[in-house]
Design a protein around this motif. Structure first.
Motif, PDB file in Angstrom:
ATOM      1  N   PHE A   8      -0.338  -1.053   2.112  1.00 57.07           N
ATOM      2  CA  PHE A   8       0.786  -1.820   1.563  1.00 57.07           C
ATOM      3  C   PHE A   8       0.764  -3.195   2.201  1.00 57.07           C
ATOM      4  O   PHE A   8       1.269  -3.387   3.301  1.00 57.07           O
ATOM      5  CB  PHE A   8       2.096  -1.072   1.846  1.00 57.07           C
ATOM      6  CG  PHE A   8       3.248  -1.572   1.029  1.00 57.07           C
ATOM      7  CD1 PHE A   8       3.346  -1.273  -0.323  1.00 57.07           C
ATOM      8  CD2 PHE A   8       4.237  -2.362   1.603  1.00 57.07           C
ATOM      9  CE1 PHE A   8       4.409  -1.747  -1.093  1.00 57.07           C
ATOM     10  CE2 PHE A   8       5.309  -2.841   0.845  1.00 57.07           C
ATOM     11  CZ  PHE A   8       5.392  -2.531  -0.503  1.00 57.07           C
ATOM     12  N   LEU A   9       0.160  -4.146   1.497  1.00 59.29           N
ATOM     13  CA  LEU A   9      -0.139  -5.451   2.112  1.00 59.29           C
ATOM     14  C   LEU A   9       0.570  -6.580   1.373  1.00 59.29           C
ATOM     15  O   LEU A   9      -0.034  -7.593   1.047  1.00 59.29           O
ATOM     16  CB  LEU A   9      -1.661  -5.662   2.129  1.00 59.29           C
ATOM     17  CG  LEU A   9      -2.435  -4.552   2.870  1.00 59.29           C
ATOM     18  CD1 LEU A   9      -3.936  -4.710   2.672  1.00 59.29           C
ATOM     19  CD2 LEU A   9      -2.098  -4.554   4.362  1.00 59.29           C
ATOM     20  N   ARG A  15       6.485  -2.471   4.905  1.00 58.90           N
ATOM     21  CA  ARG A  15       6.757  -1.066   5.222  1.00 58.90           C
ATOM     22  C   ARG A  15       7.638  -0.989   6.478  1.00 58.90           C
ATOM     23  O   ARG A  15       7.398  -1.707   7.451  1.00 58.90           O
ATOM     24  CB  ARG A  15       5.446  -0.333   5.479  1.00 58.90           C
ATOM     25  CG  ARG A  15       5.648   1.162   5.692  1.00 58.90           C
ATOM     26  CD  ARG A  15       4.397   1.864   6.135  1.00 58.90           C
ATOM     27  NE  ARG A  15       3.421   2.033   5.092  1.00 58.90           N
ATOM     28  CZ  ARG A  15       2.208   1.488   5.106  1.00 58.90           C
ATOM     29  NH1 ARG A  15       1.819   0.760   6.110  1.00 58.90           N
ATOM     30  NH2 ARG A  15       1.379   1.687   4.105  1.00 58.90           N
ATOM     31  N   MET A  16       8.641  -0.107   6.428  1.00 60.24           N
ATOM     32  CA  MET A  16       9.476   0.091   7.614  1.00 60.24           C
ATOM     33  C   MET A  16       8.884   1.213   8.455  1.00 60.24           C
ATOM     34  O   MET A  16       8.401   2.207   7.917  1.00 60.24           O
ATOM     35  CB  MET A  16      10.900   0.452   7.200  1.00 60.24           C
ATOM     36  CG  MET A  16      11.645  -0.723   6.589  1.00 60.24           C
ATOM     37  SD  MET A  16      13.274  -0.261   5.970  1.00 60.24           S
ATOM     38  CE  MET A  16      12.878   0.356   4.356  1.00 60.24           C
ATOM     39  N   THR A 339      -3.589   0.622  -3.239  1.00 61.64           N
ATOM     40  CA  THR A 339      -3.430  -0.567  -2.388  1.00 61.64           C
ATOM     41  C   THR A 339      -2.595  -1.610  -3.121  1.00 61.64           C
ATOM     42  O   THR A 339      -2.841  -1.895  -4.290  1.00 61.64           O
ATOM     43  CB  THR A 339      -4.825  -1.161  -2.065  1.00 61.64           C
ATOM     44  OG1 THR A 339      -5.525  -0.186  -1.302  1.00 61.64           O
ATOM     45  CG2 THR A 339      -4.740  -2.462  -1.282  1.00 61.64           C
ATOM     46  N   GLN A 340      -1.607  -2.154  -2.405  1.00 63.61           N
ATOM     47  CA  GLN A 340      -0.764  -3.172  -3.045  1.00 63.61           C
ATOM     48  C   GLN A 340      -0.824  -4.512  -2.335  1.00 63.61           C
ATOM     49  O   GLN A 340      -0.636  -4.591  -1.116  1.00 63.61           O
ATOM     50  CB  GLN A 340       0.684  -2.692  -3.085  1.00 63.61           C
ATOM     51  CG  GLN A 340       0.873  -1.517  -4.034  1.00 63.61           C
ATOM     52  CD  GLN A 340       2.332  -1.218  -4.274  1.00 63.61           C
ATOM     53  OE1 GLN A 340       3.048  -2.042  -4.830  1.00 63.61           O
ATOM     54  NE2 GLN A 340       2.769  -0.054  -3.857  1.00 63.61           N
ATOM     55  N   VAL A 367      -8.017  -3.879   7.319  1.00 68.11           N
ATOM     56  CA  VAL A 367      -9.472  -3.731   7.130  1.00 68.11           C
ATOM     57  C   VAL A 367      -9.727  -2.817   5.926  1.00 68.11           C
ATOM     58  O   VAL A 367     -10.494  -3.155   5.010  1.00 68.11           O
ATOM     59  CB  VAL A 367     -10.128  -3.150   8.411  1.00 68.11           C
ATOM     60  CG1 VAL A 367     -11.573  -2.746   8.155  1.00 68.11           C
ATOM     61  CG2 VAL A 367     -10.049  -4.164   9.551  1.00 68.11           C
ATOM     62  N   GLU A 368      -9.046  -1.678   5.906  1.00 62.10           N
ATOM     63  CA  GLU A 368      -9.230  -0.717   4.810  1.00 62.10           C
ATOM     64  C   GLU A 368      -8.809  -1.356   3.475  1.00 62.10           C
ATOM     65  O   GLU A 368      -9.500  -1.228   2.463  1.00 62.10           O
ATOM     66  CB  GLU A 368      -8.412   0.543   5.111  1.00 62.10           C
ATOM     67  CG  GLU A 368      -8.442   1.607   4.042  1.00 62.10           C
ATOM     68  CD  GLU A 368      -9.829   2.186   3.734  1.00 62.10           C
ATOM     69  OE1 GLU A 368     -10.710   2.113   4.611  1.00 62.10           O
ATOM     70  OE2 GLU A 368     -10.030   2.680   2.596  1.00 62.10           O
ATOM     71  N   GLY A 369      -7.676  -2.068   3.500  1.00 60.27           N
ATOM     72  CA  GLY A 369      -7.193  -2.712   2.276  1.00 60.27           C
ATOM     73  C   GLY A 369      -8.203  -3.728   1.748  1.00 60.27           C
ATOM     74  O   GLY A 369      -8.446  -3.801   0.538  1.00 60.27           O
TER      75      GLY A 369
END
Ligand SMILES: Cc1ncc(COP(=O)(O)O)c(C=O)c1O
Length: 394
Positions: A8-9, A15-16, A339-340, A367-369
């Motif tokens: 969640f980028l 993100r909380m 992925t956002q 990195v993953e995103g």
């Protein structure tokens, strides 16, 4: 590629974390009792840390909103826009003139908001281009501006303004300086005292990883005196819910004039504690590391970035789509790659995407995103070189 965990980028709401989510679900308490005043004291103290101000004790009854400097913090029920409106509506009279240079959507919104409450000279630069500081200096030399307001970190275009240079100019020309710090406070160096800023605004859901719908302002004594003077002269702009004079009457007692956003305040207090435990410097550095990685990676892949190279933001990066790609890439990234990221606004819609590097996002998630973004571009037929993505984030 394991897609079970989402990336969640987006540049807010972010993100909380678990401690924030847990605090949000605390059972109800009364708005005026000692329990809630404890919550406010904790929140005020966390805010002073996030604003990079002198510390205060997170204890009820000791004026947690102030510290050993010239600033007070005031919590606002509402998103960042409400806090910005509180600043502008209370600080200016309808015949004041303010200077607002802009290079993106949120700066333009500051100018628009000012137009509701005072007179505005709007210096409109192209989206993503740095301000012409010489032009700002010439404007300030005219001596007619009550204040200069900027959107410090322009989330719509990924550019950060040179706040130190602008602050220095404002000080020389005895013009007050006000910042929308909604995506800078908690994510990059912000120095209200050094810059002599009269007011700085933050929204919870961005760099501090709190819940949406609550925000805060840090204001100095010049600001407060001016607000009181305007009120005494009977010259204030109309406002009621966002009346700062009412908020100032209650603040010293860890209270708010109206029913506060009780659970949001608890959630934000917890998120601010996470920031304090990490430390401002560590968080600024983590955001910088993630943004530098994203910038360098996409440049190496042959993409173009929107913002001027000397002032690229460390909390949001705006990357232009290559020829033949549009927002259907973003839809596929969400649906097929879990992925956002976010799209662009207004005239840049469909032409670029923005990656947020703020809040509690771990470097591994970034990195993953990025790996998934590259794979998704490849699935659209782009011929991209194989990259050692990790190496951009070391
Ligand atoms: C720099 C900046 N200013 C203002 C806003 C508006 O804040 P809110 O949506 O919290 O009212 C945003 C939201 O993205 C922003 O990024």
């Amino acid at each position: 590629m394991d897609m079970s965990e989402d990336c969640f980028l987006v540049p807010g709401p972010v993100r909380m974390g678990d401690t924030c989510l847990k605090a949000l679900s605390t059972p109800v308490m009364t708005a005026r009792g000692p329990e809630y005043r404890d919550v406010m004291a904790h929140l005020n103290s966390g805010l002073r840390n996030a604003f990079n101000l002198a510390p205060s004790e997170p204890i009820r009854g000791v004026e947690s909103w102030s510290g050993d400097d010239d600033y007070k913090v005031v919590v606002v029920s509402g998103s960042g826009t409400a806090a910005m409106e509180m600043v502008i509506a209370n600080r200016f009279r309808s015949n004041d003139l303010v200077l607002v240079p802009t290079n993106g959507k949120f700066g333009e919104r500051v100018a628009e908001m000012c137009q509701r409450f005072c007179n505005v000279k709007h210096l409109k630069y192209e989206w993503g281009r740095a301000f012409d500081l010489y032009e700002l200096e010439q404007q300030l030399e005219r001596g007619c501006y009550e204040s200069l307001l900027i959107c410090h970190n322009e989330t719509s275009t990924g550019i950060t303004q040179d706040a130190a240079a602008i602050a220095e100019m404002c000080a020389r020309h005895k013009t007050s300086f006000i910042l929308d710090g909604i995506t800078s406070v908690g994510g990059m160096p912000v120095h209200p005292t050094e810059w002599g800023a009269e007011a700085v605004v933050v929204g919870a859901q961005k760099c501090t990883a709190g819940p949406s719908g609550i925000a805060a302002i840090a204001i100095n004594s010049n600001f407060i005196e001016r607000v009181h003077a305007i009120r005494e002269q009977g010259d204030s702009n109309p406002n009621y819910y966002l009346d700062l004079v009412s908020a100032l009457k209650k603040g010293a007692d860890d209270q708010t004039p109206w029913t506060p956003a009780i659970n949001l305040a608890m959630g934000w207090g917890a998120a601010l504690q996470v920031l304090k435990d990490e430390s401002n410097i560590e968080r600024w550095e983590r955001c910088e590391k993630m943004a530098t990685g994203v910038r360098n990676l996409f440049l190496a892949l042959g993409f173009e970035l929107l913002a001027d190279s000397a002032q690229r933001s460390n909390t949001v990066t705006a990357v232009l789509y290559p020829e033949g790609i549009d927002d259907s890439w973003r839809a596929r990234l969400k649906d097929d790659y879990n992925t956002q990221v976010i799209g662009a606004q207004d005239h840049l819609k469909g032409k670029m995407f923005r990656v947020g590097s703020m809040g509690e996002t771990p470097i591994e998630e970034m990195v993953e995103g990025c790996k998934r973004m590259i794979e998704c571009f490849k699935s659209f037929g782009l011929d991209l070189p194989n990259m050692d993505v990790e190496s951009y984030f070391e």
